[in-house]
Write an enzyme that holds these catalytic residues in place. Structure first.
Site, PDB file in Angstrom:
ATOM      1  N   ASN A   6       0.874  -1.178   0.000  1.00 10.73           N
ATOM      2  CA  ASN A   6       0.000   0.000   0.000  1.00 10.73           C
ATOM      3  C   ASN A   6       0.909   1.225   0.000  1.00 10.73           C
ATOM      4  O   ASN A   6       1.465   1.589   1.033  1.00 10.73           O
ATOM      5  CB  ASN A   6      -0.892  -0.041   1.258  1.00 10.73           C
ATOM      6  N   TRP A   7       1.037   1.825  -1.161  1.00 12.86           N
ATOM      7  CA  TRP A   7       1.986   2.953  -1.284  1.00 12.86           C
ATOM      8  C   TRP A   7       1.430   4.236  -0.682  1.00 12.86           C
ATOM      9  O   TRP A   7       2.154   5.227  -0.580  1.00 12.86           O
ATOM     10  CB  TRP A   7       2.350   3.171  -2.761  1.00 12.86           C
ATOM     11  N   LYS A   8       0.152   4.234  -0.329  1.00  5.30           N
ATOM     12  CA  LYS A   8      -0.500   5.430   0.242  1.00  5.30           C
ATOM     13  C   LYS A   8      -0.246   6.648  -0.656  1.00  5.30           C
ATOM     14  O   LYS A   8      -0.150   6.500  -1.868  1.00  5.30           O
ATOM     15  CB  LYS A   8      -0.033   5.634   1.687  1.00  5.30           C
ATOM     16  N   HIS A  92      -9.771   1.284   4.615  1.00  5.87           N
ATOM     17  CA  HIS A  92      -8.510   1.463   5.341  1.00  5.87           C
ATOM     18  C   HIS A  92      -8.731   2.416   6.509  1.00  5.87           C
ATOM     19  O   HIS A  92      -9.517   3.366   6.401  1.00  5.87           O
ATOM     20  CB  HIS A  92      -7.429   2.000   4.394  1.00  5.87           C
ATOM     21  N   GLU A  94      -7.111   4.806   7.587  1.00  2.72           N
ATOM     22  CA  GLU A  94      -6.880   6.231   7.275  1.00  2.72           C
ATOM     23  C   GLU A  94      -8.088   6.832   6.558  1.00  2.72           C
ATOM     24  O   GLU A  94      -8.393   8.016   6.730  1.00  2.72           O
ATOM     25  CB  GLU A  94      -5.580   6.382   6.463  1.00  2.72           C
ATOM     26  N   GLU A 162      -5.735  -4.743  10.540  1.00  2.00           N
ATOM     27  CA  GLU A 162      -4.713  -3.725  10.745  1.00  2.00           C
ATOM     28  C   GLU A 162      -5.018  -2.958  12.024  1.00  2.00           C
ATOM     29  O   GLU A 162      -5.800  -1.990  12.008  1.00  2.00           O
ATOM     30  CB  GLU A 162      -4.679  -2.751   9.567  1.00  2.00           C
ATOM     31  N   GLY A 168       2.120   2.438  10.808  1.00  4.32           N
ATOM     32  CA  GLY A 168       3.078   3.527  10.634  1.00  4.32           C
ATOM     33  C   GLY A 168       3.714   3.991  11.932  1.00  4.32           C
ATOM     34  O   GLY A 168       4.340   5.041  11.979  1.00  4.32           O
ATOM     35  N   SER A 208       3.048  -1.951  10.403  1.00  5.48           N
ATOM     36  CA  SER A 208       4.491  -2.003  10.658  1.00  5.48           C
ATOM     37  C   SER A 208       5.098  -3.380  10.391  1.00  5.48           C
ATOM     38  O   SER A 208       6.041  -3.798  11.063  1.00  5.48           O
ATOM     39  CB  SER A 208       4.823  -1.539  12.074  1.00  5.48           C
ATOM     40  N   GLY A 229       2.674  -1.106   4.328  1.00  6.06           N
ATOM     41  CA  GLY A 229       2.733   0.316   4.014  1.00  6.06           C
ATOM     42  C   GLY A 229       4.173   0.751   3.816  1.00  6.06           C
ATOM     43  O   GLY A 229       4.763   0.581   2.748  1.00  6.06           O
ATOM     44  N   GLY A 230       4.752   1.313   4.857  1.00  5.02           N
ATOM     45  CA  GLY A 230       6.094   1.897   4.778  1.00  5.02           C
ATOM     46  C   GLY A 230       7.123   1.004   4.089  1.00  5.02           C
ATOM     47  O   GLY A 230       7.864   1.462   3.206  1.00  5.02           O
TER      48      GLY A 230
END
Ligand code: PGA
Length: 249
Positions: A6-8, A92, A94, A162, A168, A208, A229-230
Site C-alpha cells: 500500500n503505497w498510500k 482502510h 486512514e 490492521e 506507521g 508495521s 505500508g512503509g
C-alpha cells in the site's frame, strides 16, 4: 498467501514507475504467494504498464460505491477495472479516520467492487483506545459483519486486520495477538460463509510489518500474508517480506 504493498500518498510518476520496476526486478514470485502493489490513482496506468506480463498484480487504495456520475474527484470500480486493477483496498483506517468512512459505506463499496470483478481487500482493526478498553474484538466483529453484509460465500475476498495503533508507528502486534484476532475473524467468516469457504479467505496482517518481523507474523496459522505500508516503498524490503511469506507458505 498474498503480500500487497500500500503505497498510500507517496511517489510522483517517475518514482512510482521506478519503484514498480524495482519490485518486478527484485521480487521472486511463485505459486504459493501472490504479490500486488497499490499505487495512488494517478499512477495506476503507468505502474500497470510496468507490471504488464509480470506476475505482480495491480490494486487501488479506494473507490466510490457508484459506477459513474456527478461525484467530483472520485474514481469508480469500472475505471479501476479499465486500467487493469485486480484488487482494491477498502475501509482502510486512514479513510475511516480522515475521511469519515463508515462501515455502511465500506459495505456498499465491497459489493460494488465484487460486482465488477475486483477483489476487495477489506480493512478492519481497532484503535489503541478500543484495545485498552477491551473492545478490540467487538469493534472488529462489527466492522467485519457490516462490511460483508450481503456478500456471498463464492466472492473472492481478502480481509486485512490492521490494528490502528500499529500502522506507521513501528509498533507491531505480537504474533500471538495477530493470530488471536485472525482466528477470531476466521470464525466470524465461518459463521457467515461456512467453514470451508472461510478457510479459503485470505486474511492479511497489516501494521508495521517489515523484513525483521514478517516471518514470525506470516508463520501464524491464520495469517495469510501482509498489507505493507512503509516497507513497500523500498523494493528490497518488500521483496524480503515476500520471501518470508514464501518460506511460510
Ligand atoms: P505500515 O502501513 O506498514 O506503514 O504500518 C500498513 C497499512 O496502513 O496498510
Amino acid at each position: 498467501m498474498l503480500i500487497a504493498g500500500n503505497w498510500k500518498m507517496n511517489t510522483d510518476a517517475a518514482a512510482a514507475a521506478q519503484l514498480a520496476q524495482d519490485v518486478c526486478a527484485t521480487v521472486r514470485t511463485d505459486a504459493g504467494v501472490a504479490v500486488a502493489v497499490c499505487p495512488p490513482f494517478v499512477h495506476l496506468t503507468g505502474v500497470g504498464s510496468v507490471l504488464q506480463g509480470t506476475p505482480v498484480r495491480l490494486g487501488a487504495q479506494n473507490m466510490h460505491a457508484a459506477g459513474s456520475g456527478a461525484y467530483t474527484g472520485e474514481v469508480s470500480a469500472p475505471m479501476l477495472v479499465s486500467v487493469g486493477c485486480h484488487y482494491v483496498i477498502l475501509g482502510h483506517s486512514e479513510r475511516r479516520q480522515f475521511f469519515g468512512e463508515a462501515d455502511d459505506s465500506v459495505n456498499a463499496k465491497v459489493r460494488q467492487a465484487l460486482s465488477h470483478g475486483l477483489t476487495p481487500i477489506v480493512c478492519v482493526g481497532e484503535t489503541l483506545h478500543e484495545r485498552k478498553a477491551d473492545r478490540a474484538y467487538a469493534v472488529v466483529e462489527k466492522q467485519v459483519s457490516v462490511a460483508l453484509r450481503g456478500v456471498d460465500a463464492s466472492a473472492p475476498l481478502v480481509v486485512a486486520y490492521e490494528p490502528v495503533w500499529a500502522i506507521g508507528t513501528g509498533e507491531t502486534a505480537t504474533p500471538a495477538q495477530a493470530q488471536s484476532m485472525h482466528a477470531y475473524i476466521r470464525a466470524l467468516l465461518a459463521k457467515q460463509f461456512g467453514k470451508a469457504a472461510a478457510a479459503d479467505i485470505t486474511i492479511l496482517y497489516g501494521g508495521s510489518m517489515k523484513p525483521a518481523n514478517a516471518a514470525d507474523l506470516v508463520g501464524q496459522p491464520d495469517v495469510d500474508g501482509g498489507l505493507i505500508g512503509g516497507a513497500s516503498l523500498n523494493a528490497r524490503s518488500f521483496a524480503a517480506i515476500v520471501r518470508a511469506a514464501q518460506q511460510a507458505a
